[in-house]
Enzyme design. Structure first.
Site, PDB file in Angstrom:
ATOM      1  N   GLU A  86      74.319   8.669  71.089  1.00 23.37           N
ATOM      2  CA  GLU A  86      72.868   8.517  71.190  1.00 23.37           C
ATOM      3  C   GLU A  86      72.322   9.568  72.162  1.00 23.37           C
ATOM      4  O   GLU A  86      72.752   9.643  73.312  1.00 23.37           O
ATOM      5  CB  GLU A  86      72.529   7.111  71.692  1.00 23.37           C
ATOM      6  CG  GLU A  86      71.062   6.804  71.635  1.00 23.37           C
ATOM      7  CD  GLU A  86      70.745   5.373  72.071  1.00 23.37           C
ATOM      8  OE1 GLU A  86      71.331   4.903  73.060  1.00 23.37           O
ATOM      9  OE2 GLU A  86      69.904   4.731  71.408  1.00 23.37           O
ATOM     10  N   GLU A  94      70.570  -6.393  71.633  1.00 27.23           N
ATOM     11  CA  GLU A  94      69.854  -5.337  70.896  1.00 27.23           C
ATOM     12  C   GLU A  94      70.222  -4.030  71.571  1.00 27.23           C
ATOM     13  O   GLU A  94      69.749  -3.743  72.682  1.00 27.23           O
ATOM     14  CB  GLU A  94      68.338  -5.569  70.978  1.00 27.23           C
ATOM     15  CG  GLU A  94      67.837  -6.812  70.254  1.00 27.23           C
ATOM     16  CD  GLU A  94      67.821  -6.644  68.745  1.00 27.23           C
ATOM     17  OE1 GLU A  94      68.313  -5.621  68.240  1.00 27.23           O
ATOM     18  OE2 GLU A  94      67.320  -7.555  68.060  1.00 27.23           O
TER      19      GLU A  94
HETATM   20  P1  NAD Z   1      70.315   0.128  80.143  1.00 27.49           P
HETATM   21  O1  NAD Z   1      71.456  -0.501  79.437  1.00 27.49           O
HETATM   22  O2  NAD Z   1      70.596   1.153  81.154  1.00 27.49           O
HETATM   23  O3  NAD Z   1      69.445  -0.988  80.887  1.00 27.49           O
HETATM   24  C1  NAD Z   1      68.864  -2.070  80.208  1.00 27.49           C
HETATM   25  C2  NAD Z   1      68.648  -3.218  81.161  1.00 27.49           C
HETATM   26  O4  NAD Z   1      69.905  -3.727  81.590  1.00 27.49           O
HETATM   27  C3  NAD Z   1      67.894  -2.850  82.436  1.00 27.49           C
HETATM   28  O5  NAD Z   1      66.975  -3.861  82.731  1.00 27.49           O
HETATM   29  C4  NAD Z   1      68.988  -2.805  83.482  1.00 27.49           C
HETATM   30  O6  NAD Z   1      68.542  -3.080  84.784  1.00 27.49           O
HETATM   31  C5  NAD Z   1      69.903  -3.903  82.998  1.00 27.49           C
HETATM   32  N1  NAD Z   1      71.289  -3.827  83.474  1.00 27.49           N
HETATM   33  C6  NAD Z   1      71.992  -2.736  83.853  1.00 27.49           C
HETATM   34  N2  NAD Z   1      73.251  -3.097  84.197  1.00 27.49           N
HETATM   35  C7  NAD Z   1      73.338  -4.432  84.016  1.00 27.49           C
HETATM   36  C8  NAD Z   1      74.390  -5.393  84.185  1.00 27.49           C
HETATM   37  N3  NAD Z   1      75.593  -5.048  84.605  1.00 27.49           N
HETATM   38  N4  NAD Z   1      74.131  -6.678  83.897  1.00 27.49           N
HETATM   39  C9  NAD Z   1      72.907  -7.047  83.446  1.00 27.49           C
HETATM   40  N5  NAD Z   1      71.877  -6.194  83.277  1.00 27.49           N
HETATM   41  C10 NAD Z   1      72.096  -4.904  83.559  1.00 27.49           C
HETATM   42  O7  NAD Z   1      69.349   0.672  79.018  1.00 27.49           O
HETATM   43  P2  NAD Z   1      68.011   1.565  79.159  1.00 27.49           P
HETATM   44  O8  NAD Z   1      68.392   2.948  79.538  1.00 27.49           O
HETATM   45  O9  NAD Z   1      66.980   0.866  79.960  1.00 27.49           O
HETATM   46  O10 NAD Z   1      67.509   1.545  77.655  1.00 27.49           O
HETATM   47  C11 NAD Z   1      67.915   2.479  76.721  1.00 27.49           C
HETATM   48  C12 NAD Z   1      68.940   1.901  75.773  1.00 27.49           C
HETATM   49  O11 NAD Z   1      68.460   0.707  75.206  1.00 27.49           O
HETATM   50  C13 NAD Z   1      69.201   2.839  74.610  1.00 27.49           C
HETATM   51  O12 NAD Z   1      70.564   2.814  74.309  1.00 27.49           O
HETATM   52  C14 NAD Z   1      68.388   2.223  73.495  1.00 27.49           C
HETATM   53  O13 NAD Z   1      68.832   2.560  72.207  1.00 27.49           O
HETATM   54  C15 NAD Z   1      68.559   0.777  73.791  1.00 27.49           C
HETATM   55  N6  NAD Z   1      67.494  -0.006  73.169  1.00 27.49           N
HETATM   56  C16 NAD Z   1      67.812  -0.818  72.136  1.00 27.49           C
HETATM   57  C17 NAD Z   1      66.799  -1.523  71.496  1.00 27.49           C
HETATM   58  C18 NAD Z   1      67.089  -2.421  70.336  1.00 27.49           C
HETATM   59  O14 NAD Z   1      66.218  -3.222  70.013  1.00 27.49           O
HETATM   60  N7  NAD Z   1      68.231  -2.348  69.683  1.00 27.49           N
HETATM   61  C19 NAD Z   1      65.493  -1.405  71.936  1.00 27.49           C
HETATM   62  C20 NAD Z   1      65.213  -0.558  73.005  1.00 27.49           C
HETATM   63  C21 NAD Z   1      66.222   0.127  73.620  1.00 27.49           C
END
Ligand code: NAD
Length: 562
Positions: free
Chosen positions: A407, A273
């Site tokens: 975004e 997602e």
């Molecule tokens: P992010 O990708 O920075 O982090 C998300 C999660 O991934 C965190 O728990 C982080 O610790 C983990 N992570 C980071 N690097 C990783 C790796 N190499 N391997 C595994 N896990 C890792 O995202 P964010 O800043 O927390 O959230 C914002 C983003 O999420 C935005 O782009 C938003 O649009 C998206 N989002 C999407 C949905 C959806 O349902 N489509 C919902 C909410 C947020």
């Protein structure tokens, strides 16, 4: 575990009562569900309104994550054996525990994620409660085996059935923007389907993740059924690389791609997602007061940090000036401040890094000719030291600007004037993302027609974002916005392996397609294919006659050889 730790003020609490994962092989505090590690790396829970540290946690290491997954694996058979009805009773208990704790949790989420209390209550707690309610009520029915009637005469004497089996252990990695409702809905679906779960919450919102653990404890989920590993990206990578059976990841496109690239060699099933750049189309016949109120909310709720945030608007020329003026007026009137002030409508961004991205997008747009109708600056409402940005409305934007292509994930509403709806649809689809979209029109048939032409996982007519809170609505994106779905029946089916079971009810009846091939058998089968599938009635009739004449001989010869 109580939630006292979660409801204290802005001072660092002693830390939740969690398992010490330095002894991850199992020497723990006995609850088997939450981990706390001493990797040397820290994650901090910070109040984004004040920039004060609320709590600090050691990030779980690879071995801690592996131990949590091993606990989940051990717990899986008994959890599966409970059956959907037994598991639904636990979901009801989760829901009841969450309801009892709703005020504590909403306050915690407001402190840690910055959002207004009303949004914490509705978009986090209520959405999670409703999701659990829906899954407990409908999940068992959705998981019932389905009979598969056969249309082909050749296989009519077989009984086919689809059965839905749990994967085993599901890993869930969550983002910071909806740190409670996103994982809670995914956990509910995974659990009712018979899986056990290991959750890795965002490093920015560890306390919300531990709040989920506290609810699980209060609901007396069996040990190992739901573990929470607090940590950073490396902890997430450790979970993705562990012996889980499926990963449900919610976060940015960049992280999602990185994870998928790692997992492709293992063919580990994933749901991704990811991010969006969600468009809205305002038609000439739209109720402009309604559209401007809806889109101002859609752009600025959660300070624009929703995956489904309205990130760009296309408005047809004849109503563009009036629509933009209404949006600017309404954005100007929004009250920005700390989420625990009941009058606050827009809270802070989660961290300085996100504020910087918003500033850069707006600065680049302004330098390229965009007009800032309102906003466009950092704020420190009431002297607060957090990460606030004024609700900002831009016009004069175009697709050469990052603000229309990447975004932004902040409180910015860029509005682009278009000649007509056809141009709006073309521009809306001119994006690598495809999460959701909205159409604003008084003509509902037109709204549905335009919705069909948009490349997005969900499209709302005369509303936006709220599909996330509709338990029956699947959630997920087209294109770079992700793979698979969460929520609703479709999301529940992501949590199961589909097994087809086929029982031959007349095993003694020779199977015409088995060995014993020769030219007579070949002629019979030619007639058989004609009889079953020829488009013309006369060819089918000839086939039927041929089958009638040749079948007895084929059956006799098959019986002799069997
Ligand atoms: P992010 O990708 O920075 O982090 C998300 C999660 O991934 C965190 O728990 C982080 O610790 C983990 N992570 C980071 N690097 C990783 C790796 N190499 N391997 C595994 N896990 C890792 O995202 P964010 O800043 O927390 O959230 C914002 C983003 O999420 C935005 O782009 C938003 O649009 C998206 N989002 C999407 C949905 C959806 O349902 N489509 C919902 C909410 C947020």
């Amino acid at each position: 575990m109580s939630l006292e730790w979660a409801t204290s003020g802005d001072s660092a609490p002693a830390g939740p009562e969690t398992r010490d994962a330095t002894n991850a092989a199992g020497d723990d505090n006995g609850d088997g569900r939450a981990f706390r590690a001493r990797s040397g790396r820290k994650v901090q829970s910070i109040n984004p309104a004040t920039n004060q540290v609320l709590a600090e946690f050691d990030a779980a290491e690879v071995r801690d994550v592996q131990a949590a997954v091993a606990d989940a694996r051990r717990a899986a058979p008994a959890w599966r054996a409970l059956g959907p009805g037994g598991r639904a009773r636990y979901l009801v208990r989760l829901k009841e525990a969450l309801f009892r704790r709703r005020h504590d949790l909403a306050a915690l989420i407001t402190r840690e994620a910055g959002k207004p209390r009303l949004e914490a209550l509705l978009a986090e707690v209520m959405v999670a409660l409703d999701g659990l309610n829906y899954l407990a009520g409908h999940g068992p029915g959705f998981l019932e085996p389905e009979s598969v009637p056969h249309q082909n005469l050749a296989v009519r004497f077989k009984r086919g059935r689809l059965e839905y089996e749990p994967y085993g252990v599901i890993g869930i990695i969550s983002p910071s923007n909806y740190p409670f409702s996103i994982p809670m809905n995914q956990i509910g679906a995974a659990l009712i389907a018979g899986n056990t779960v290991v959750l890795k919450p965002s490093e920015f919102t560890p306390q919300a993740g531990l709040g989920i653990h506290a609810i699980a404890e209060e609901a007396r989920l069996p040990a190992g059924v739901l573990s929470v590993v607090v940590g950073d990206g490396l902890t997430g990578a450790a979970l993705a690389g562990s012996a889980i059976d499926k990963l449900v990841f919610t976060g940015s496109v960049a992280t999602g791609k990185r994870i998928q690239a790692e997992l492709v060699a293992r063919l580990l099933p994933t749901v991704l997602e990811l991010g969006g750049k969600d468009p809205a189309i305002v038609c000439a016949d739209a109720d402009l007061d309604l559209a401007s109120s809806g889109l101002v909310w859609g752009a600025f709720t959660n300070a624009g940090q929703a995956c489904l945030s309205v990130e760009r608007v296309y408005v047809v020329r004849e109503v563009a000036a009036r629509f933009a003026a209404l949006c600017a007026e309404k954005a100007r009137g929004l009250r920005v401040g700390a989420g625990d002030d009941p009058d606050t409508e827009v809270g802070p961004l989660i961290r300085e890094r996100q504020l910087k991205i918003v500033e850069d997008h707006v600065a680049e747009a302004a330098a390229s000719g965009a007009t800032v109708l309102t906003g466009g600056r950092r704020l420190n409402p009431g002297g607060l030291a957090g990460f606030f940005y004024e609700p900002t409305v831009l016009t004069g934007v175009h697709h050469g600007m990052r603000i229309m292509r990447e975004e932004t994930f902040g409180p910015v509403l860029p509005i682009m004037t278009v000649a007509d709806e056809a141009e709006a649809v073309r521009l809306a689809n001119d994006s690598p993302f495809g999460l959701s979209a909205s159409i604003w029109t008084r003509d509902l048939a037109r709204g549905e027609r335009l919705a069909r032409s948009l490349e997005a996982g969900s499209v709302m007519v005369n509303d936006c974002l709220s599909s996330f809170g509709i338990a029956e609505a699947p959630h997920g994106g087209f294109k770079l916005s992700g793979l698979g779905r969460t929520h609703a029946r479709v999301g529940l089916l992501e949590m199961v392996r589909v097994k087809y079971i086929d029982v031959d009810l007349l095993p003694k009846l020779p199977k015409l397609w088995w060995f014993g091939y020769d030219s007579r058998a070949g002629r019979l089968m030619e007639r058989f294919v004609e009889f079953l599938l020829a488009p013309s009635f006369w060819t089918r009739a000839r086939g039927a006659l041929g089958v009638f004449v040749r079948l007895p001989g084929r059956l006799r010869s098959m019986r002799k050889t069997s």
